[in-house]
Design a protein around this motif. Sequence first.
Motif, PDB file in Angstrom:
ATOM      1  N   ASP A 155     -13.218  11.804   5.308  1.00 56.10           N
ATOM      2  CA  ASP A 155     -11.812  11.669   5.795  1.00 56.10           C
ATOM      3  C   ASP A 155     -11.612  10.173   5.725  1.00 56.10           C
ATOM      4  N   ARG A 156     -12.229   9.320   4.841  1.00 60.83           N
ATOM      5  CA  ARG A 156     -11.994   7.765   4.571  1.00 60.83           C
ATOM      6  C   ARG A 156     -10.515   7.664   4.385  1.00 60.83           C
ATOM      7  N   PRO A 157     -10.196   6.369   4.795  1.00 58.92           N
ATOM      8  CA  PRO A 157      -8.614   6.115   4.583  1.00 58.92           C
ATOM      9  C   PRO A 157      -8.353   6.018   3.129  1.00 58.92           C
ATOM     10  N   ASP A 158      -7.134   6.016   2.663  1.00 57.91           N
ATOM     11  CA  ASP A 158      -6.809   5.994   1.312  1.00 57.91           C
ATOM     12  C   ASP A 158      -6.306   4.411   0.799  1.00 57.91           C
ATOM     13  N   GLY A 159      -6.212   3.472   2.080  1.00 52.89           N
ATOM     14  CA  GLY A 159      -6.015   2.201   1.730  1.00 52.89           C
ATOM     15  C   GLY A 159      -6.694   1.088   2.765  1.00 52.89           C
ATOM     16  N   ILE A 160      -6.833  -0.087   2.586  1.00 57.99           N
ATOM     17  CA  ILE A 160      -7.534  -0.961   3.523  1.00 57.99           C
ATOM     18  C   ILE A 160      -6.821  -2.415   3.517  1.00 57.99           C
ATOM     19  N   ILE A 161      -6.448  -2.857   4.606  1.00 63.04           N
ATOM     20  CA  ILE A 161      -6.028  -4.150   4.878  1.00 63.04           C
ATOM     21  C   ILE A 161      -7.084  -4.969   5.462  1.00 63.04           C
ATOM     22  N   CYS A 162      -7.230  -6.250   5.134  1.00 64.55           N
ATOM     23  CA  CYS A 162      -8.325  -7.073   5.685  1.00 64.55           C
ATOM     24  C   CYS A 162      -7.663  -8.370   5.710  1.00 64.55           C
ATOM     25  N   ASP A 163      -7.889  -9.265   7.024  1.00 61.86           N
ATOM     26  CA  ASP A 163      -7.139 -10.547   7.273  1.00 61.86           C
ATOM     27  C   ASP A 163      -8.329 -11.572   7.033  1.00 61.86           C
ATOM     28  N   ASN A 164      -9.559 -11.447   6.703  1.00 59.46           N
ATOM     29  CA  ASN A 164     -10.634 -12.212   6.683  1.00 59.46           C
ATOM     30  C   ASN A 164     -11.519 -12.230   5.269  1.00 59.46           C
ATOM     31  N   GLU A 165     -11.693 -13.481   4.663  1.00 58.08           N
ATOM     32  CA  GLU A 165     -12.596 -13.145   3.513  1.00 58.08           C
ATOM     33  C   GLU A 165     -13.732 -12.675   3.442  1.00 58.08           C
ATOM     34  N   ILE A 166     -14.503 -13.346   4.640  1.00 61.22           N
ATOM     35  CA  ILE A 166     -15.911 -13.419   4.968  1.00 61.22           C
ATOM     36  C   ILE A 166     -16.067 -11.839   5.109  1.00 61.22           C
TER      37      ILE A 166
ATOM     38  N   LEU B 232       0.819  -1.139   0.046  1.00 58.99           N
ATOM     39  CA  LEU B 232       0.143   0.048  -0.079  1.00 58.99           C
ATOM     40  C   LEU B 232       0.836   1.020   0.045  1.00 58.99           C
ATOM     41  N   ALA B 233       2.015   1.294   0.620  1.00 55.41           N
ATOM     42  CA  ALA B 233       2.841   2.311   0.585  1.00 55.41           C
ATOM     43  C   ALA B 233       3.659   2.600  -0.573  1.00 55.41           C
ATOM     44  N   ALA B 234       3.576   1.577  -1.428  1.00 52.90           N
ATOM     45  CA  ALA B 234       4.190   1.600  -2.703  1.00 52.90           C
ATOM     46  C   ALA B 234       3.155   2.364  -3.639  1.00 52.90           C
ATOM     47  N   ARG B 235       2.060   2.085  -3.393  1.00 56.43           N
ATOM     48  CA  ARG B 235       0.890   2.780  -4.064  1.00 56.43           C
ATOM     49  C   ARG B 235       0.239   3.954  -3.735  1.00 56.43           C
ATOM     50  N   GLY B 236       0.993   4.515  -2.808  1.00 59.77           N
ATOM     51  CA  GLY B 236       0.865   5.986  -2.185  1.00 59.77           C
ATOM     52  C   GLY B 236       0.110   6.083  -1.294  1.00 59.77           C
ATOM     53  N   CYS B 237      -0.251   5.124  -0.600  1.00 62.42           N
ATOM     54  CA  CYS B 237      -1.374   5.379   0.678  1.00 62.42           C
ATOM     55  C   CYS B 237      -0.525   5.988   1.814  1.00 62.42           C
ATOM     56  N   ARG B 238      -1.251   6.641   2.388  1.00 61.61           N
ATOM     57  CA  ARG B 238      -0.562   7.300   3.467  1.00 61.61           C
ATOM     58  C   ARG B 238      -1.558   7.142   4.954  1.00 61.61           C
ATOM     59  N   ASP B 239      -2.793   6.816   4.603  1.00 61.84           N
ATOM     60  CA  ASP B 239      -3.627   6.715   5.448  1.00 61.84           C
ATOM     61  C   ASP B 239      -4.439   5.489   5.643  1.00 61.84           C
ATOM     62  N   VAL B 240      -4.047   4.447   6.386  1.00 61.28           N
ATOM     63  CA  VAL B 240      -4.601   2.952   6.002  1.00 61.28           C
ATOM     64  C   VAL B 240      -5.402   2.348   7.346  1.00 61.28           C
ATOM     65  N   MET B 241      -6.608   1.671   7.022  1.00 64.75           N
ATOM     66  CA  MET B 241      -7.202   1.037   8.122  1.00 64.75           C
ATOM     67  C   MET B 241      -7.492  -0.662   7.930  1.00 64.75           C
ATOM     68  N   LEU B 242      -7.104  -1.091   9.152  1.00 63.59           N
ATOM     69  CA  LEU B 242      -6.899  -2.453   9.218  1.00 63.59           C
ATOM     70  C   LEU B 242      -8.288  -3.051   9.700  1.00 63.59           C
TER      71      LEU B 242
ATOM     72  N   ILE C  69      -9.885   2.565  -3.973  1.00 65.32           N
ATOM     73  CA  ILE C  69      -8.978   2.550  -2.763  1.00 65.32           C
ATOM     74  C   ILE C  69      -8.458   1.391  -2.908  1.00 65.32           C
ATOM     75  N   PRO C  70      -7.081   1.357  -2.749  1.00 67.11           N
ATOM     76  CA  PRO C  70      -6.381   0.066  -2.910  1.00 67.11           C
ATOM     77  C   PRO C  70      -6.615  -0.732  -1.669  1.00 67.11           C
ATOM     78  N   VAL C  71      -6.666  -2.105  -1.705  1.00 64.90           N
ATOM     79  CA  VAL C  71      -6.887  -3.020  -0.515  1.00 64.90           C
ATOM     80  C   VAL C  71      -6.000  -4.273  -0.921  1.00 64.90           C
ATOM     81  N   VAL C  72      -5.682  -4.645   0.034  1.00 63.91           N
ATOM     82  CA  VAL C  72      -4.878  -5.985   0.324  1.00 63.91           C
ATOM     83  C   VAL C  72      -5.652  -7.138   1.309  1.00 63.91           C
TER      84      VAL C  72
END
Length: 342
Positions: A251-262, A186-196, A282-285
């Motif tokens: 002010d939503r985040p500009d990136g998301i990380i999620c550890d659960n498919e459902i 996400l950092a490489a894609r320019g994200c600076r505000d990430v929500m987990l 919005i980039p997501v991983v």
Amino acid sequence: MSVHGTPKPAQNERPTLKTVSEATGLSMSTVSLAMRGGSAVREETRRKVLETAERLGYVPDRAGVRLRTGKTNVIALVLDGTAHSIEFTRHLIEGIGQTIDGTRYHLNVTPDFNRTGSVETVQYLLQNRLADGIILTHTAPRDPRVQLLADAGLPFVTHGRTEFYSPHPYHDFDSQAFVEMAVERLAARGCRDVMLFSANDHTTNHHTIVQSFTQAATRHNIRTRVAEKFDVDSSSQAQRRFGAKLAQMVDRPDGIICDNEILALALFSGLREGGIRPGLDIPVVVKQNSDILPTVFPDIDLIGEDVIEAGNELARLLLERINDAPAENLQTLGAPHPQWDA
């Protein structure tokens, strides 16, 4: 007589160890040793015995084996029924089955839908000597099931780590590497505000993910937000509504990380309803265990966990522990596999 000259038991007569002995021309003691996987038996002899037993339909009398040896030839999988991962259960059982195939062990699966019930299940297995070893999933930091098994001295392995001082066998997904990889992407894609988004099932894994996220984001000068409100009991409807609300945030985040498919499926459905395209706007991983998520949302980045391989590894570690391998030598991590959207 069969076409191979092998005497078959009379109709409705259950094949016995003696039947296999007569069919192979080997002594009953050799056949018995081969069935138990004894190291003194040559591999070709063992293979001959097992193939003949299968052809005759021989099934070991577990009650008799238990009386003679104190062994059950059973591995018990105490499966956390609250696991919110697509196809996790099927893949884990498949992996365990692959490893114990050809051994003397059979797999019994007991699903539990709460941690208290899981403790009672382990107590029942111990008190009634129903297994030679146990596999536990979704371990808590001070998991009472682990303490119970350690005190009893029964071989066991956990899918997940704990915080106990004394070592015990485990295999776990390398959650720290997963988070660091996701933050770096996400950092490489320019994200600076990430929500987990991490479905809080009160396991050691959840604590590791949250802590690793904070540390990795700090190194990349990224603002961190953790959606603490989600746990394994959160409804998909509530998760979808949160996604729709998130889409409307100024002010939503500009990136998301999620550890659960459902959780990701519900969350991203809400985002899309709110006009935000996950992976594009919005980039997501996301941590991936199946092929369902990328089918629905093809533009997202994925980091895969090989659950079949995890099952293989758990069974391997348990068999080694049953054979008295030191616990401190039976601790492994599964590597994350990135699948970046082009």
